[in-house]
Design an enzyme around this catalytic site. Structure first.
Site: not given
Ligand code: IPE
Ligand code: IPE
Ligand code: MG
Length: 241
Positions: A24, A41, A136
Site C-alpha cells: 500500500d 504502481h 518460494l
Molecule cells: C488494499 O489497499 C488493497 C491492495 C493493496 C491491493 P487499498 O489502498 O485498496 O485499501 P484501503 O482502501 O486503503 O483500505
Molecule cells: C496500493 O497502493 C496499490 C493498490 C491498491 C493496487 P494505493 O494505490 O492504494 O496507494 P495509496 O494508498 O492511494 O497511496
Molecule cells: Mg491504498
C-alpha cells in the site's frame, strides 16, 4: 517502529514460513513527487522483487501479496484499466526471471468475475510455467477479497450437498482458493494504514501484524528482514497462557 535491518538481525532457524504483505501507498508515493498515481504502481514493481529477494535470502517459503482487491474496482476507470494491464505486463515481462529464481507463482481471488480474458491467460501461463518450483511460493491476491473467498467456499460446500454437520473449520479451509497454503505467521502493511482491507480474513485469525510507515515503492529487502526480526521478538499465545 519497524525499520530496515540486515539479514543477520534475523534468527534464520525461526523465520516465519509465510509472510503476507499489503502493498500500500503507491498513489501517495507518486503524488508526493508530483507524478501520476499510476507511476506509483510502476515504482512498486521494484519493491515486489525486493520482497521476493528478502524472502529467498531469509528462507521464507511463502510470500502472499495483495495486488488488487475486490474493492479496488471502485477506483476511477482509468486507474483500474492501468492496474489490469500493468499486472498482465508484469507477469509477461518477469515470469521467466521468477522462474529462474525458483519461485512458484500462484493466484488467489475470484477468477470468474470481471477479470479480463487476457489477464487470466497470463495468470494461467505464469502458474503453469512455475508450478514445479519449490524455493518460494509467491501467491498473488488478485481480484481477491476475504469475504468473497468465504462466500465462494460456502457456495461450493452447498453446491456439493455437504450437510451442516460436516461443515467444520477443516472443511471450509479445503474450499479456500489455495487450500495447501499455510496461514501467514506475519503480515506487513506499508503506508502506515492500520487495517486489513479484506485481506486473508480467515487465514489471519492469529497472524502477527506489522504496520510500516514506509510507502510500498520505498520498501527494500531490509524492511522484510527488519520485520522478521520484530516478529521474532514477539510472544505468540494462540489463546493459551
Ligand atoms: C488494499 O489497499 C488493497 C491492495 C493493496 C491491493 P487499498 O489502498 O485498496 O485499501 P484501503 O482502501 O486503503 O483500505
Ligand atoms: C496500493 O497502493 C496499490 C493498490 C491498491 C493496487 P494505493 O494505490 O492504494 O496507494 P495509496 O494508498 O492511494 O497511496
Ligand atoms: Mg491504498
Amino acid at each position: 517502529m519497524v525499520g530496515p535491518a540486515p539479514l543477520d538481525a534475523c534468527d534464520l532457524a525461526t523465520v516465519p514460513s509465510h509472510i503476507a504483505a499489503i502493498m500500500d501507498g503507491n498513489g501517495r508515493w507518486a503524488t508526493a513527487r508530483g507524478l501520476a498515481r499510476t507511476q506509483g504502481h510502476e515504482a512498486g514493481e521494484h519493491s515486489l522483487f525486493e520482497a521476493v529477494e528478502g524472502c529467498l535470502a531469509a528462507g521464507v517459503s511463502w510470500l502472499t501479496v495483495y495486488a488488487f482487491s475486490t474493492e479496488n474496482w471502485r477506483r476511477p476507470q482509468d486507474e483500474v484499466k492501468f492496474l489490469l494491464n500493468f499486472n498482465r505486463s508484469l507477469l509477461r515481462r518477469r515470469r521467466d526471471e521468477l522462474n529462474e529464481r525458483g519461485v512458484r507463482i500462484v493466484f488467489v481471488g475470484r477468477r470468474n468475475w470481471r477479470v479480463p480474458r487476457g489477464v487470466l491467460n497470463e495468470m494461467n501461463q505464469a502458474e503453469e510455467l512455475t508450478k514445479d518450483n519449490r524455493e518460494l511460493t509467491l501467491t498473488i491476491a488478485f481480484n481477491y477479497g476475504g469475504r468473497a473467498e468465504l462466500v465462494d467456499a460456502v457456495q461450493s460446500l452447498v453446491d456439493d450437498g455437504v450437510p451442516a454437520s460436516k461443515i467444520t473449520e477443516a472443511a471450509i479451509g479445503k474450499r479456500l482458493y489455495a487450500p495447501d497454503m499455510p496461514d501467514p505467521e506475519l503480515m506487513i502493511r506499508t503506508s502506515g494504514e492500520a487495517r486489513t482491507s479484506n485481506f486473508l480474513m480467515w487465514q489471519m485469525a492469529y497472524t502477527e501484524m506489522l504496520f510500516l510507515d514506509v510507502l510500498w515503492p520505498d520498501l527494500t529487502r531490509e524492511h522484510i528482514w527488519g520485520s522478521i526480526a520484530e516478529f521474532q521478538s514477539r510472544t505468540r499465545r494462540f489463546g493459551g497462557v
